[in-house]
Enzyme design. Structure first.
Site, PDB file in Angstrom:
ATOM      1  N   ALA A  10       0.816  -1.213   0.000  1.00  0.00           N
ATOM      2  CA  ALA A  10       0.000   0.000   0.000  1.00  0.00           C
ATOM      3  C   ALA A  10       0.853   1.268   0.000  1.00  0.00           C
ATOM      4  O   ALA A  10       0.330   2.366  -0.165  1.00  0.00           O
ATOM      5  CB  ALA A  10      -0.935   0.007   1.209  1.00  0.00           C
ATOM      6  N   CYS A  11       2.155   1.118   0.164  1.00  0.00           N
ATOM      7  CA  CYS A  11       3.078   2.260   0.256  1.00  0.00           C
ATOM      8  C   CYS A  11       3.758   2.490  -1.086  1.00  0.00           C
ATOM      9  O   CYS A  11       4.426   1.595  -1.621  1.00  0.00           O
ATOM     10  CB  CYS A  11       4.115   1.982   1.341  1.00  0.00           C
ATOM     11  SG  CYS A  11       5.464   3.168   1.411  1.00  0.00           S
TER      12      CYS A  11
END
Length: 121
Positions: A10-11
């Site tokens: 998600a980063c």
């Protein structure tokens, strides 16, 4: 060479570092540390290869950093590693580890310090 990436998909920075490693022709061992948290023993190995202080492994934003008292500058490395083992969200992603070195790679260009061949890709 074995390269391990402690990764959060998600980063954006973590995704970019993964792409940089792959562009260098290396397929890393990807550890999605929120799904498969590192054990304390894993963290001890990681800490033994760090080229930065253990405190640099700590993520503050969006974590229980202050609530756990991790803002205390006198906290021992073992206490920091124990907190990360208990609360993997505290790991400052992405973290790259090779056989010789390890470091958080934020910003992504810090990857070149431990994996210079990624610069050539």
């Amino acid at each position: 060479m074995t390269v391990t990436l402690y990764h959060n998909p998600a980063c954006g920075t973590s995704r970019n570092v993964l792409a940089m490693i792959r562009a260098a022709g290396i397929e890393p061992v990807v550890v999605e540390y929120l799904k498969t948290p590192p054990t304390r023993a894993d963290l001890d190995v990681l800490a033994s290869r760090l080229v930065v202080p253990v405190r640099d492994l700590l993520r503050q934003r969006g974590t229980p950093y202050v609530e756990l008292g991790l803002d205390d500058p006198t906290l021992a490395d073992g206490d920091i590693l124990g907190a990360i083992a208990a609360h993997p969200v505290l790991l400052n992603r992405p973290v790259v580890m090779t056989g010789q070195a390890a470091r958080p790679c934020r910003p992504k260009e810090t990857l070149f310090e431990i994996l210079p061949q990624a610069r050539l890709a």
